[in-house]
Enzyme design. Sequence first.
Site, PDB file in Angstrom:
ATOM      1  N   CYS A  96       0.801  -1.012  -0.112  1.00 46.34           N
ATOM      2  CA  CYS A  96       0.005   0.004   0.007  1.00 46.34           C
ATOM      3  C   CYS A  96       0.962   1.268   0.022  1.00 46.34           C
ATOM      4  O   CYS A  96       0.250   2.454  -0.555  1.00 46.34           O
ATOM      5  CB  CYS A  96      -1.024   0.154   1.184  1.00 46.34           C
ATOM      6  SG  CYS A  96      -2.118  -1.437   1.442  1.00 46.34           S
ATOM      7  N   HIS A 349      -8.824   3.802  -2.187  1.00 47.98           N
ATOM      8  CA  HIS A 349      -7.695   3.477  -1.816  1.00 47.98           C
ATOM      9  C   HIS A 349      -6.676   2.435  -3.037  1.00 47.98           C
ATOM     10  O   HIS A 349      -6.741   1.279  -2.790  1.00 47.98           O
ATOM     11  CB  HIS A 349      -7.492   2.698  -0.416  1.00 47.98           C
ATOM     12  CG  HIS A 349      -6.138   2.315  -0.092  1.00 47.98           C
ATOM     13  ND1 HIS A 349      -4.752   2.701  -0.808  1.00 47.98           N
ATOM     14  CD2 HIS A 349      -5.695   1.118   0.799  1.00 47.98           C
ATOM     15  CE1 HIS A 349      -3.906   2.346  -0.060  1.00 47.98           C
ATOM     16  NE2 HIS A 349      -4.255   1.242   0.708  1.00 47.98           N
ATOM     17  N   CYS A 380      -0.673   2.748   6.586  1.00 50.31           N
ATOM     18  CA  CYS A 380      -0.367   1.300   6.977  1.00 50.31           C
ATOM     19  C   CYS A 380       0.002   0.493   5.833  1.00 50.31           C
ATOM     20  O   CYS A 380      -0.456   1.100   4.622  1.00 50.31           O
ATOM     21  CB  CYS A 380      -1.633   0.664   7.901  1.00 50.31           C
ATOM     22  SG  CYS A 380      -3.003   0.610   6.939  1.00 50.31           S
ATOM     23  N   GLY A 382       0.251  -3.690   4.189  1.00 50.51           N
ATOM     24  CA  GLY A 382      -0.059  -5.031   4.376  1.00 50.51           C
ATOM     25  C   GLY A 382       1.494  -5.595   4.773  1.00 50.51           C
ATOM     26  O   GLY A 382       2.583  -5.132   4.233  1.00 50.51           O
TER      27      GLY A 382
END
Length: 399
Positions: A96, A349, A380, A382
Amino acid sequence: MSSPFSDVVVVDAVRTAFGRAGEKGIFWNTRAEDLCIPLLKALVDRNSGFSPEMVEDSIWGVTNQVKEQGGTIGRLIPILADWGWDVPGCSIDRMCASGLTAVGFGSSHIACGMADCLLAGGVEHMGHLPMGFMRDPHPDAEQMLGGPSAFNMGVTAENIHDRFPEFTRQMADEYAWRCQCKTAEAVAAAKMDHMIVPIEVQLEDGTKTVADKDQHPRPETTLEGLSRLKTPFREQGGRVTAGNSSGLNDGAAVVLLMSRAMAEKQGFVPKMRWVATGVAGVDPTIMGTAPVPATQKALEKAGLTMDDMDIIEINEAFAVQALYCLDRLGVAADDPRVNKWGGAIAYGHPLAASGPRLVAFMKGLFAENPDFRYGLTTMCVGRGQGYSIIWENLSRASS
């Protein structure tokens, strides 16, 4: 070449509209590369005196580096934009935060004197290449990552609810509703217009249109409607819904970085200065908590505190994740500094594109608030990571 330890500045930041992933998305018939090419052309059009010859590298974050997003897309994009063969490029993956990492890597490259002008972007076409597409995890990965939930981001959000029950479903829904409200206000006030580059696209029925507005926001959202949504990651007792989570999206964004010396010499107006970067790792089964240690590291390096942050742009993978991080950083969920124009729960996102999107928002908010000095962009990642960058507003000096 700049001297070592150069000031690094953002000259411009642009993005596409963010479309919904899938056949009903505005970019269903558009390739990932073709989301990026118009952004490069826009940088030339928007910045008088800027030319491709100035760019020393093209760093692009891409999470799923296969098919149309493979083949070192960071190198291909400038070539496809007709910038010639002289602009090198690469692709990097931090899931991400791939795009925000591109911005961080580019900033450090310029800071240490290895370049004066770089592109740092991110692109993700989740309609064509869904999360996890064509991956083959190591046989030991599940055990080493803490269990199967580490591979499912929605379940990691449920895990945060489990471990920190003070963050309830109602709180998550209220946070999501506020996000939609702030987004609706920002869109109505044309806050997105200056950063979104219009792209002509072909729709499912063969007709053409111009994609210049985000497809994901739902201004009609109500708290009552959110409360009725199902919990797909846990049917019984779940709290994470489509309404209090970010969406699956297609989009691209890019940041034009320069040394301050080059920007001023060439007559560009630097918008903001890179101050510090922090990256951290945590338990992958609660991956959404990682912006906390990443931000703490960045603050320590900058010699600043959260009280110094006038703007806080946190990518909302999930409402509970944002709630946890803000709380642990000493910030109220409804603090006016947080996501003033709304966040990923409304806009969506598209993985690697989200980091540069945060930078574009920061640029716009700094310009609108010349009395603000510092801002934080954080997200954040993954597999249990967090990435944070602190910025200084340079419009203060010219205001």
